[in-house]
Design a protein around this motif. Structure first.
Motif, PDB file in Angstrom:
ATOM      1  N   ALA A 646       0.766  -1.292   0.158  1.00  0.00           N
ATOM      2  CA  ALA A 646      -0.024   0.028  -0.053  1.00  0.00           C
ATOM      3  C   ALA A 646       0.940   1.294  -0.057  1.00  0.00           C
ATOM      4  CB  ALA A 646      -1.035  -0.091   1.127  1.00  0.00           C
ATOM      5  N   THR A 647       2.217   1.098   0.585  1.00  0.00           N
ATOM      6  CA  THR A 647       3.023   2.403   0.655  1.00  0.00           C
ATOM      7  C   THR A 647       3.592   2.848  -0.581  1.00  0.00           C
ATOM      8  OG1 THR A 647       4.608   1.030   1.650  1.00  0.00           O
ATOM      9  CG2 THR A 647       3.163   2.003   3.100  1.00  0.00           C
ATOM     10  N   GLY A 648       3.694   1.943  -1.512  1.00  0.00           N
ATOM     11  CA  GLY A 648       4.314   2.318  -2.836  1.00  0.00           C
ATOM     12  C   GLY A 648       5.505   1.329  -2.873  1.00  0.00           C
ATOM     13  N   ARG A 649       6.010   0.599  -1.768  1.00  0.00           N
ATOM     14  CA  ARG A 649       7.242  -0.423  -2.091  1.00  0.00           C
ATOM     15  C   ARG A 649       7.010  -1.324  -2.949  1.00  0.00           C
ATOM     16  NH1 ARG A 649      11.607  -0.505   1.362  1.00  0.00           N
ATOM     17  NH2 ARG A 649      11.482   0.873   3.325  1.00  0.00           N
ATOM     18  N   LEU A 650       8.000  -1.768  -3.695  1.00  0.00           N
ATOM     19  CA  LEU A 650       7.885  -2.943  -4.427  1.00  0.00           C
ATOM     20  C   LEU A 650       8.172  -4.274  -3.908  1.00  0.00           C
ATOM     21  CD1 LEU A 650      10.647  -2.183  -7.331  1.00  0.00           C
ATOM     22  CD2 LEU A 650       7.995  -1.891  -7.385  1.00  0.00           C
ATOM     23  N   SER A 651       7.402  -5.150  -4.222  1.00  0.00           N
ATOM     24  CA  SER A 651       7.640  -6.656  -3.538  1.00  0.00           C
ATOM     25  C   SER A 651       7.998  -7.615  -4.691  1.00  0.00           C
ATOM     26  CB  SER A 651       6.227  -6.907  -3.236  1.00  0.00           C
ATOM     27  OG  SER A 651       5.177  -7.175  -4.100  1.00  0.00           O
ATOM     28  N   SER A 652       8.329  -8.567  -4.480  1.00  0.00           N
ATOM     29  CA  SER A 652       8.824  -9.473  -5.483  1.00  0.00           C
ATOM     30  C   SER A 652       8.339 -10.971  -5.276  1.00  0.00           C
ATOM     31  CB  SER A 652      10.237  -9.709  -5.731  1.00  0.00           C
ATOM     32  OG  SER A 652      10.863 -10.053  -4.744  1.00  0.00           O
ATOM     33  N   THR A 653       8.370 -11.992  -6.092  1.00  0.00           N
ATOM     34  CA  THR A 653       7.704 -13.228  -5.955  1.00  0.00           C
ATOM     35  C   THR A 653       8.613 -14.071  -7.051  1.00  0.00           C
ATOM     36  OG1 THR A 653       5.612 -12.982  -7.378  1.00  0.00           O
ATOM     37  CG2 THR A 653       5.496 -12.752  -4.957  1.00  0.00           C
ATOM     38  N   ILE A 694      14.042  11.427   5.978  1.00  0.00           N
ATOM     39  CA  ILE A 694      13.023  11.918   5.585  1.00  0.00           C
ATOM     40  C   ILE A 694      12.054  12.532   6.876  1.00  0.00           C
ATOM     41  CG2 ILE A 694      10.750  11.158   4.845  1.00  0.00           C
ATOM     42  CD1 ILE A 694      12.137   9.071   2.960  1.00  0.00           C
ATOM     43  N   MET A 695      12.303  11.903   8.013  1.00  0.00           N
ATOM     44  CA  MET A 695      11.719  12.293   9.130  1.00  0.00           C
ATOM     45  C   MET A 695      12.111  13.591   9.673  1.00  0.00           C
ATOM     46  SD  MET A 695       9.858  12.034  11.901  1.00  0.00           S
ATOM     47  CE  MET A 695       9.309  10.591  12.837  1.00  0.00           C
ATOM     48  N   ALA A 696      13.291  13.870   9.571  1.00  0.00           N
ATOM     49  CA  ALA A 696      14.209  15.135   9.861  1.00  0.00           C
ATOM     50  C   ALA A 696      13.419  16.186   8.785  1.00  0.00           C
ATOM     51  CB  ALA A 696      15.439  14.920   9.617  1.00  0.00           C
ATOM     52  N   HIS A 697      13.306  15.888   7.606  1.00  0.00           N
ATOM     53  CA  HIS A 697      12.829  16.763   6.523  1.00  0.00           C
ATOM     54  C   HIS A 697      11.247  17.105   6.939  1.00  0.00           C
ATOM     55  CE1 HIS A 697      12.276  18.583   2.587  1.00  0.00           C
ATOM     56  NE2 HIS A 697      11.036  17.790   2.509  1.00  0.00           N
ATOM     57  N   LEU A 698      10.464  16.050   7.064  1.00  0.00           N
ATOM     58  CA  LEU A 698       9.125  16.314   7.398  1.00  0.00           C
ATOM     59  C   LEU A 698       8.878  17.109   8.637  1.00  0.00           C
ATOM     60  CD1 LEU A 698       7.797  12.717   6.102  1.00  0.00           C
ATOM     61  CD2 LEU A 698       7.489  14.862   4.864  1.00  0.00           C
ATOM     62  N   SER A 699       9.616  16.773   9.530  1.00  0.00           N
ATOM     63  CA  SER A 699       9.245  17.300  10.910  1.00  0.00           C
ATOM     64  C   SER A 699       9.996  18.617  11.218  1.00  0.00           C
ATOM     65  CB  SER A 699       9.621  16.232  12.017  1.00  0.00           C
ATOM     66  OG  SER A 699      11.270  16.010  12.178  1.00  0.00           O
ATOM     67  N   GLN A 700      11.090  18.953  10.426  1.00  0.00           N
ATOM     68  CA  GLN A 700      11.740  20.057  10.421  1.00  0.00           C
ATOM     69  C   GLN A 700      12.434  20.144  11.924  1.00  0.00           C
ATOM     70  OE1 GLN A 700      12.741  22.690   7.794  1.00  0.00           O
ATOM     71  NE2 GLN A 700      12.356  20.683   6.822  1.00  0.00           N
ATOM     72  N   THR A 832       7.649   7.836   0.962  1.00  0.00           N
ATOM     73  CA  THR A 832       8.455   8.675   0.264  1.00  0.00           C
ATOM     74  C   THR A 832       9.721   7.953  -0.054  1.00  0.00           C
ATOM     75  OG1 THR A 832       7.672  10.660   1.462  1.00  0.00           O
ATOM     76  CG2 THR A 832       9.828  10.980   0.533  1.00  0.00           C
ATOM     77  N   ALA A 833      10.257   7.168   0.926  1.00  0.00           N
ATOM     78  CA  ALA A 833      11.396   6.296   0.593  1.00  0.00           C
ATOM     79  C   ALA A 833      11.357   5.559  -0.609  1.00  0.00           C
ATOM     80  CB  ALA A 833      11.816   5.488   1.805  1.00  0.00           C
ATOM     81  N   ALA A 834      10.097   4.805  -0.837  1.00  0.00           N
ATOM     82  CA  ALA A 834       9.814   3.955  -1.811  1.00  0.00           C
ATOM     83  C   ALA A 834       9.689   5.053  -3.043  1.00  0.00           C
ATOM     84  CB  ALA A 834       8.442   3.476  -1.612  1.00  0.00           C
ATOM     85  N   ASP A 835       9.214   6.174  -3.095  1.00  0.00           N
ATOM     86  CA  ASP A 835       9.254   7.011  -4.219  1.00  0.00           C
ATOM     87  C   ASP A 835      10.713   7.269  -4.732  1.00  0.00           C
ATOM     88  OD1 ASP A 835       6.484   6.940  -4.170  1.00  0.00           O
ATOM     89  OD2 ASP A 835       6.198   8.799  -3.219  1.00  0.00           O
ATOM     90  N   ILE A 836      11.286   7.633  -3.538  1.00  0.00           N
ATOM     91  CA  ILE A 836      12.873   8.004  -4.011  1.00  0.00           C
ATOM     92  C   ILE A 836      13.558   6.848  -4.724  1.00  0.00           C
ATOM     93  CG2 ILE A 836      15.160   8.524  -2.785  1.00  0.00           C
ATOM     94  CD1 ILE A 836      13.515  10.102  -0.585  1.00  0.00           C
TER      95      ILE A 836
END
Length: 910
Positions: A646-653, A694-700, A832-836
């Protein structure tokens, strides 16, 4: 042994069903966040009864709102029960609507309980000699059992007739009320006789009979000889009034005034259109599909306009020419392949289907070879005519999971270009959690259309036909429909995405470009050392045997280490381990989290865990991977899935490359068997602490921003703040604990969870968290803002506009709401990590394509890591370039760092 006669009158305790279904998993919600799990559970139980007994007479009985006559008799009756949860109350009306639409009589009488209505109907039926089956889990109903009336508990699939009541309770049905009155009932607040439980109640009734008879023979109680029998007569005397009241409260009323009688409880024909509407609102896709199969129709205001389907099967050159002309003129064409396998590396092309507008589609069969199959166009010549169109980058195409079609066509010499849309990805980007993203489910959800199922034309199981064996009379409409539905889904979904700038950007800049890259990565595959894996399998087998022998020695007997039942017997009966958790059916749990906790104090659970872990690695990887080596390429080819997590990460099988453990020695050894071909090295590049950045960026938060800007070890910096020591004086243990806090907060870990992970008292874990938030107040502010915004919007977003909808963010059930809040905090970081990493993959592949040689290839993507094969002479240059591109993949307020290493194997490179 009791048996149920044919066609019994079935009386269902709907209130009992409702509570049982509510507390049993899965706890479903629809995409609007409305709880639906209890409705789903009850409906399935009712359907099972209907299928098993095929009754002509049946009723579902519910408690009515408000007090009953028992509350007038005893004000404390059920008074201690908490109010019905809101997310259960909200399901009552939809459930009643579904039951009525199913054609089942529904009864609810104010002032009495469902038990009383059932008792009255059962008595009437019994007097008329009608066989009656009462479906309930309520033991009180045993008082109704007689030669005509039987109880069934569908949860345990057990029947209770008169003999079974005696076996289960030790007393006859006619003495069940006495039995219940003596014991009392805590759940209903029936007081009973103090100090009397099941055994004492049974002994009294078996010795002296009914309560009336006991009062006539109080002197005979002491000689019965059970524990406490000498003082029992005094209790009967002192508490007679309360015991008599308990008897009245436990007695099911058998003379409720009803407007119906057993013979009138006939089933009506289901209202299929109403069921379609209700199942659609509840989002019960399988049940909805069944109703559509049976002729139900989607309500006019919810259904798209009816489209007449005009499908063609192309069998001659004139038809193909006509369709080539249509395809050339169309602004957008839907494309789909039919093949012999779902494995893109094994599949052989059987035919292609196309659609140019809604309702107009064609199937071009090329390789149907069943006996009597009609002549088809020449395979190579037909593909040659299609090749220019399929490879035309300016001819816009849409498909459903086009990555698969792209890979199949590539193996037949066609490079599919011009891919403009993919309905699977459109659905995923639009709402990743609203539905599964396969065509059948999407057609039901968005078009109200039940597609032709593959099993309906190919059969099931071992005898299932491959597509080339299916007659064209069936294959043609099936294949053409696939292309048609794909086009119609696109026309439904794309306008919804297009009006949301963030979703459009995610689709066009991330998911769509990645499709062709993943196809290329999959087809390239990865080289493995099969001999090394075989050797590892042999070692694992020896270790597993040793672990098994150790388990036998501790248990004092041989047993099946994989048998839940045998583990329960050994753990909790023989060895006396504490029961930490129970299954939904009340048995002691041996789930992994239970074993992990027991392993802290006992050796056997630790051995079982080691055995399970090693056995899984052996069966999933060291045994299986050598068998998955492709005969032509000599490599293993995984399948990457964009529309699962759901978060955008890839999965593999096949194989799952995401789950090979890196923290265990055996996991690392498996990675050692992923090797570089001659003249190449494996190079692995992964992001450093990307989610914390990303937490540092989002939380400022100033503290986090400063620590990353200065290039500090973030876990050491956190430890210095939390433990109040100088940065250089942080111990390795303090850093370990700080790391657990850092990552725990990202995943919404509570003080309880942190305490368990670090094996420290809960109050100490809470102190760590409190101190962390004091030192990094921006993080706490971010979390509070995110929770609030998620509750208002119903979703959260990544930096790049990807949305994660949270159906339970406003759930009335606290546990589910808190789980959604944890997801709300984590999803923007993980997403966001998945998007990056996806952005990095796209940009790296763009650079690789510009080289116009084969000196570097992406071979795997695993979590925050990209893995490459690189020619040795280019290794240093290309490593620097890849890490540079990855570091520039996103513009954060903290440095984005990628680390890389290389070696002869994946393990060496990591």
């Amino acid at each position: 042994m009791v048996t149920v006669p044919n066609n019994p009158l079935i009386l269902v305790d709907g209130s009992s069903y409702l509570f049982r279904a509510y507390h049993a998993p899965p706890h479903l919600t629809n995409s609007k966040g409305e709880a639906t799990g209890a409705v789903f559970g009850v409906v399935n139980m009712l359907r099972s009864l209907l299928k098993t007994y095929q009754p002509t007479h049946m009723a579902v009985i519910f408690d009515a709102k408000g007090p009953t006559f028992r509350n007038e008799m005893f004000s404390e009756y059920k008074a201690h029960r908490p109010p019905m949860p809101d997310d259960l109350r909200s399901q009552i009306e939809p459930l009643h609507q579904v039951i009525k639409a199913m054609g089942l009589p529904l009864i609810s009488i104010p002032g009495v309980e469902a038990d009383d209505v059932i008792g009255t109907l059962a008595k009437q039926a019994s007097e008329q000699g009608i066989a009656t089956l009462i479906s309930t889990g309520d033991k009180d109903m045993a008082q109704l059992v007689n030669e005509h009336t039987t109880l069934i508990n569908t949860m345990t699939d057990t029947l209770l007739g008169p003999e079974e009541v005696v076996t289960k309770f030790g007393v006859k049905p006619e003495l069940i009320i006495d039995y219940l009155a003596l014991m009392g009932d805590k759940s209903d607040n029936i007081p009973g006789l103090p100090g009397v439980g099941e055994k004492t109640a049974t002994a009294l009734i078996q010795g002296l009979g009914s309560i009336d008879n006991i009062y006539q023979n109080l002197d005979a109680i002491a000689p019965l000889g059970f524990r406490g029998s000498k003082t029992m007569a005094k209790k009967f005397t002192e508490h007679e009034q309360m015991l008599r009241l308990s008897y009245e409260l436990a007695t099911i009323k058998l003379d409720v005034e009803l407007e119906t009688e057993p013979n009138a409880l006939t089933l009506n024909e289901p209202n299929r259109d109403e069921l379609v509407k209700l199942y659609g609102q509840l989002e019960f896709r399988r049940l909805l599909a069944e109703q559509l199969d049976d002729g139900g129709e989607v309500a006019a205001e919810e259904a798209p306009a009816k489209i007449e389907a005009n499908y063609t099967t192309i069998l001659n050159q004139a038809q193909l020419d006509e369709w080539l002309d249509k395809l050339a003129k169309a602004e957008l064409i839907a494309v789909d392949t039919e093949t012999t396998s779902i494995d893109y590396m094994q599949a052989k092309l059987v035919g292609l289907s196309f659609a140019v507008e809604a309702g107009e589609a064609a199937y071009l069969p090329l390789a149907h070879d069943y006996p009597g199959a009609p002549a088809q166009l020449d395979f190579d010549q037909a593909l040659a005519q299609l090749k220019p169109l399929l490879e035309d980058a300016d001819k816009a195409k849409v498909g459903q999971n086009l990555k698969y079609d792209m890979s199949v066509l590539a193996r037949h010499g066609i490079e599919l270009k011009g891919v403009a849309y993919d309905t699977m990805l459109e659905s995923y980007v639009f709402n990743s959690v609203a539905s599964r993203h396969n065509m059948d489910d999407l057609a039901l959800k968005y078009l109200g259309h039940k597609t032709i199922s593959f099993e309906s034309i190919a059969g099931k199981g071992a005898k299932q036909l491959t597509f080339n064996q299916i007659a064209l009379e069936q294959a043609g409409p099936y294949a053409a429909e696939d292309a048609d539905i794909t086009l119609r889904l696109h026309q439904k979904l794309w306008p919804q995405i297009e009006k949301e700038a963030g979703l459009k950007r995610v689709f066009e800049e991330l998911e769509l470009p990645l499709l062709s890259i993943l196809s290329k990565v999959e087809r390239h595959g990865v080289l493995i050392d099969s001999l090394m894996l075989s050797s590892q399998s042999q070692e694992m087998a020896q270790t597993l045997d040793s672990l098994q022998q150790q388990a036998y020695e501790i248990a004092g007997e041989t047993f099946n280490l994989s048998s839940t039942k045998q583990l329960q017997q050994i753990f909790f009966e023989k060895l006396g381990y504490p029961i930490l958790k129970k299954t939904p059916k009340g048995a002691p749990s041996t789930a992994e989290e239970v074993l992990v906790e027991l392993a802290l104090d006992y050796p056997l659970p630790k051995i079982i865990l080691e055995h399970r872990s090693l056995s899984k690695l052996k069966s999933t990887y060291t045994d299986k991977l050598p068998l998955m080596v492709h005969g032509e390429t000599g490599r293993v080819h995984t399948s990457y899935h964009q529309a699962v997590a759901a978060t955008g990460r890839l999965s593999s099988t096949d194989p799952n490359l995401q789950n090979i453990p890196i923290r265990t020695e055996m996991g690392r050894r498996i990675r050692h068997a992923f090797v570089a071909p001659e003249g190449h090295k494996i190079m692995a590049a992964d992001y450093s602490q990307v989610e914390l950045r990303i937490m540092a960026h989002l939380s400022q938060d100033k503290g986090l921003l400063d620590a990353f800007a200065q290039g500090k070890d973030i876990h050491r910096a956190t430890a210095a703040e939390v433990f109040g020591v100088a940065f250089d004086e942080v111990t390795s243990e303090q850093r370990r604990r700080a790391k657990a806090v850092n990552f725990g907060l990202i995943y919404g870990m509570s003080a309880f969870g942190l305490a368990r992970q670090l094996d420290i008292p809960r109050y100490e874990a809470q102190q760590y968290i409190d101190t962390y938030f004091e030192r990094y107040p921006g993080v706490q502010d971010y979390m509070e803002r995110t929770r609030k915004k998620a509750a208002e919007d119903g979703y959260v977003e990544t930096l790049f506009g990807r949305r994660l909808y949270l159906p339970e963010i406003n759930a009335r059930n606290g546990m589910r709401r808190q789980a959604a809040e944890r997801a709300a905090i984590n999803a923007p970081m993980q997403g966001t990590a998945a998007d990056i990493i996806k952005r990095a993959m796209i940009q790296v592949q763009g650079w690789i394509d510009s080289l116009d040689d084969d000196s570097i290839s992406i071979i795997m993507q695993v979590h925050d890591e990209l893995v490459f094969e690189v020619r040795e002479e280019k290794l240093q240059e290309y490593t620097a370039k890849v890490t540079e591109i990855m570091a520039d993949a996103a513009d954060l307020d903290v440095p984005l760092l990628a680390d890389a290493d290389a070696g002869d194997s994946w393990d060496e490179a990591h």
